[in-house]
Design a protein around this motif. Structure first.
Motif, PDB file in Angstrom:
ATOM      1  N   UNK A  37       7.893  10.684   7.732  1.00  0.00           N
ATOM      2  CA  UNK A  37       8.491   9.574   8.571  1.00  0.00           C
ATOM      3  C   UNK A  37       7.345   8.968   9.232  1.00  0.00           C
ATOM      4  N   UNK A  38       6.281   9.625   9.547  1.00  0.00           N
ATOM      5  CA  UNK A  38       4.960   9.168  10.221  1.00  0.00           C
ATOM      6  C   UNK A  38       4.148   8.834   9.433  1.00  0.00           C
ATOM      7  N   UNK A  39       3.636   9.525   8.378  1.00  0.00           N
ATOM      8  CA  UNK A  39       2.570   9.405   7.315  1.00  0.00           C
ATOM      9  C   UNK A  39       2.841   8.036   6.703  1.00  0.00           C
ATOM     10  N   UNK A  50      13.210  15.237  11.547  1.00  0.00           N
ATOM     11  CA  UNK A  50      14.509  14.736  11.885  1.00  0.00           C
ATOM     12  C   UNK A  50      14.671  13.357  11.312  1.00  0.00           C
ATOM     13  N   UNK A  51      13.720  12.327  11.584  1.00  0.00           N
ATOM     14  CA  UNK A  51      13.599  11.023  11.261  1.00  0.00           C
ATOM     15  C   UNK A  51      14.031  10.797   9.842  1.00  0.00           C
ATOM     16  N   UNK A  59       0.212  17.400   4.033  1.00  0.00           N
ATOM     17  CA  UNK A  59      -0.556  16.961   5.055  1.00  0.00           C
ATOM     18  C   UNK A  59      -0.382  17.360   6.374  1.00  0.00           C
ATOM     19  N   UNK A  60       0.693  18.164   6.532  1.00  0.00           N
ATOM     20  CA  UNK A  60       0.911  18.818   8.033  1.00  0.00           C
ATOM     21  C   UNK A  60       1.466  17.562   9.015  1.00  0.00           C
ATOM     22  N   UNK A  61       1.686  16.599   8.721  1.00  0.00           N
ATOM     23  CA  UNK A  61       2.315  15.329   9.246  1.00  0.00           C
ATOM     24  C   UNK A  61       3.828  15.055   8.702  1.00  0.00           C
ATOM     25  N   UNK A  76       0.727  -1.221   0.059  1.00  0.00           N
ATOM     26  CA  UNK A  76      -0.099   0.053   0.113  1.00  0.00           C
ATOM     27  C   UNK A  76       0.710   1.268   0.055  1.00  0.00           C
ATOM     28  N   UNK A  77       0.071   2.364  -0.329  1.00  0.00           N
ATOM     29  CA  UNK A  77       0.668   3.723  -0.072  1.00  0.00           C
ATOM     30  C   UNK A  77       0.104   4.636   0.869  1.00  0.00           C
ATOM     31  N   UNK A  78       0.670   5.407   1.481  1.00  0.00           N
ATOM     32  CA  UNK A  78      -0.087   6.396   2.474  1.00  0.00           C
ATOM     33  C   UNK A  78      -0.766   7.502   1.627  1.00  0.00           C
TER      34      UNK A  78
END
Length: 304
Positions: free
Chosen positions: A173-175, A144-145, A168-170, A113-115
């Motif tokens: 590395x989390x998205x 930083x990640x 996205x504002x996110x 999948x993709x985000x």
RNA sequence: GGGUAGGUACCCAAGUGGCCAAAGGGGACAGACUGUAAAUCUGUUGAGCUUGCUCUUCCAUGGUUCGAAUCCAUGCCUGCCCA
């Protein structure tokens, strides 16, 4: 495994012999083929993308081939949407989807999948105009990640990470952790075909020589008259032949470059696929027929 | 035969007394990769191991020097020019 629908993947580098094996396997398991190839999607690129013959396509349904024009941008996301739909469609007709190709990223997009995070071409263009050193500094600030994971020299990936953050504002590395694909949803088996590197490279050379006799030069010359998209312009063969058209070098040199670039591509495909531990590898003997190889896979599936 | 430019690692090529196991590029090998992916980027590349050191290298042989890829002599080979 019981209630989940089956999906078979067949991975491997360029020129390993996927297409013929896929056709033979499709006959054995009553499958339809979903191409997983970043360039066979292009309608006008036939010889240089090494598409399955029209005879073969008539005998066994193939999906995700000839879906766009070389003037259109294509992407892993578009591939994923179309290939997911094709897979569901094949299932609905009681057949097995056999997903075949060498485009590692597209395969990953389908499998895992993709985000959410569309391309924003305006934001991207803005970012691409900025000094890469500044971009990297900004990424370090914001995420930083991601900065730690992306080398400061890889501007392309820095731009993408920032673009996603801005859209996205996110942080990227989390998205990128939020996604799901075929793995877990279907009863997936992934088979990989491999051959000794030397033999693979020989097959690459033979294939490209065959492309030349099949009229590759003419095909690319006519492609070059179109307003090619950035993805369409990158099919191996296009930039190489453009050098001939522009009078930079001769045809012999173009063919040499095509072989070289294809070898490099093969190397990257191997690196990509090797790291995926879900792949069940089959090492092919040089004289082994596609039918024999397909039979090995078939037996493997049945005994699972 | 005479003159001249040159012979450096897998290839091309820099280096013209010590900072040289030898720049740079190519190739090869290895790796990273989440919407441009047939893209983009990274590392290694004389040998050995305890990864810092040891050993063997710059056509060959001999010489000069504390020290040579670098200077000298001879030989071999290659390109170019003249005969």
């Amino acid at each position: 495994m019981s209630d989940r629908l089956p999906v078979i993947f067949l991975a491997g580098s360029t020129a390993v012999g996927k297409s013929a094996v896929a056709a033979a396997l499709a006959d054995l398991i009553n499958a339809e083929i979903v191409s997983c190839d970043a360039m066979q999607v292009y309608r006008e690129a036939n010889i240089i993308s090494d598409k399955p013959s029209s005879d073969l396509q008539r005998r066994i349904p193939h999906h995700l081939i000839d879906v766009v024009s070389v003037t259109e941008e294509f992407s892993a996301a578009r591939y994923r949407a179309l290939a997911s739909a094709a897979t569901a469609d094949i299932h609905s007709r009681g057949k097995i989807p056999l997903i075949v190709g060498g485009s590692g990223m597209y395969m990953m997009a389908l499998l895992d999948g993709l985000f959410e995070g569309d391309v924003n071409s305006v934001v991207r263009a803005e970012l691409e105009a900025v000094d890469p050193v500044e971009l990297y500094a900004e990424l370090k600030q914001v995420d930083p990640d991601a900065a730690a994971a992306i080398p400061s020299e890889n501007v392309r990936r820095i731009v993408r990470a920032l673009e996603v953050y801005k859209a996205t504002g996110i942080p990227f590395s989390q998205v990128k952790q939020r996604r799901e694909g075929f793995w877990g949803k279907y009863a997936v088996r992934i088979f990989g075909l491999e051959r000794p590197r030397e033999e693979l490279y020989r097959r690459v050379e033979v294939r490209i020589d065959q492309m030349v006799t099949a009229g590759m030069m003419e095909e690319v010359r006519s492609l070059l008259t179109l307003p090619l998209s950035s993805t369409g312009a990158r099919i191996i063969g296009v930039p190489e032949v453009k050098g001939v058209v522009d009078g930079v070098y001769d045809i012999e040199r173009a063919v040499y470059l095509m072989k070289l670039h294809t070898r490099h591509y093969v190397k990257r495909q191997m690196t990509w696929f090797r790291k995926d531990k879900r792949i069940e590898w089959l090492t092919l003997a040089s004289g082994e027929t596609p039918v024999a190889i397909a039979d090995r896979i078939y037996k493997n599936i049945k005994h699972a």
